[in-house]
Design an enzyme around this catalytic site. Sequence first.
Site: not given
Length: 444
Positions: A72, A111, A156, A158
């Site tokens: 990421c 993801e 979190r 995502r």
Amino acid sequence: MSVKFIDLFAGIGGFHVALKRLGHECVFASEIDEKLRVLYRENFGITPAGDITKVDISSIPRHDILCAGFPCQPFSKAGTQEGMSDILRGNLFDNIVQILKVHRPKYFILENVPNLEKHDEGRTWSIMQTVLKDKLHYDVRIQKLSPHNFGVPQLRNRMFIVGTTGNLKCFQWPKPQDYNYQLDSFLQDNLNDTKPIPIREKQCLELWNKLVKNFPKTTKLPSFPIWAMEFGASYPFEDCTPNKLKSKELAKFQGAFGVSLYRMTKKEQIERLPNYARSKDTKFPTWKKRFIRQNREFYLTYKSIIDPLLPEIQRMPNSWQKLEWNCKGASRNIFDHIIQFRGSGIRVKKANYFPTLVASTSTQRPIIGWKERYLNASEGKYLQSLEDIKLPKSGTLRSKALGNAVNAKIVRLVAEELLASDSLPKAKVNSNFKNNEMIKEHES
């Protein structure tokens, strides 16, 4: 019905844990970090391949689901945001594309950070979407999900991307819910890896705590980041950066903490400015000018409260001279909240859930203020829904691995819905994994 899956950029195995809990079989994994490959073998009995760019794609076994939490950093706001131009990481998406093209698995679950959708004004995701939909002919859906909306107290967010060679007309994302967490019920004290706040950090927090408590109760604490280096500073910032002025012009002003810039070389003057004010650009961004302006006004208003503590604040490391108070309306005792020592400053937030676990350093682990200690490894595993696995022995690698991991509960919920959308029976959760019972207990 059991299906076969592959786990790319596997890390400590968040996707593996999630799909194994549903009774599915991993037939291939890849992970570039040698120590994590050894750990993956210990946890799951399968040795991942190394660098995915060097794997013969045709040798990958047949599979029904491709899973990948691809790196990421190229798309994260906290990183360089180089995106698809990042040869080492960004283009790893191309390897996913090639595997999808050669093996045509029925499903994929990807993801990444939420900024992926808006990176490069949306162009990066537009390219990816075009490849997945128009070139590979997958039906694709995206959604941002966070564990704190599904019974796990970690914020979190995502971006999840799912696809199928069929269609997703019947697919539904797991539905988020609101939870009122009592964080003490998730904490595990008296463990070997529980680390107290070091003396130096604690002294720093006590100093900021003294300042916070000195403000009148009727006064609102700043919602903007407090930048102590601006207390007493007067260098120009509205129309140009200090770097664009001559030494003679800068000599009229004060740098960080009011230090005079008179009778100095230009180099010396720049060194006495706050780090964030040494930019060689022509102008500061709007947000930075706003924070500088707000801090100077704040200092002038509360100079009598701030000045007695200023010499001690000035002796702290640069990043500790900044405070982000994200506790509006809550107790004005820092130690009642969750704390993080970040590169951007000390962040204090309400104890309604834990902040995102990050991969950068072990020092950014959340501090549980009322316990005066860091979050421990067992608690970190719980926040990623990974209670059943071993973690790296090294504290630094452990923090990095947990910060990079995908939350296994979110993946399990997404996978259940994805498989059910094609009228396949939902797999039963493997009862051997105690995590599910623990989650149900906290949700009830």
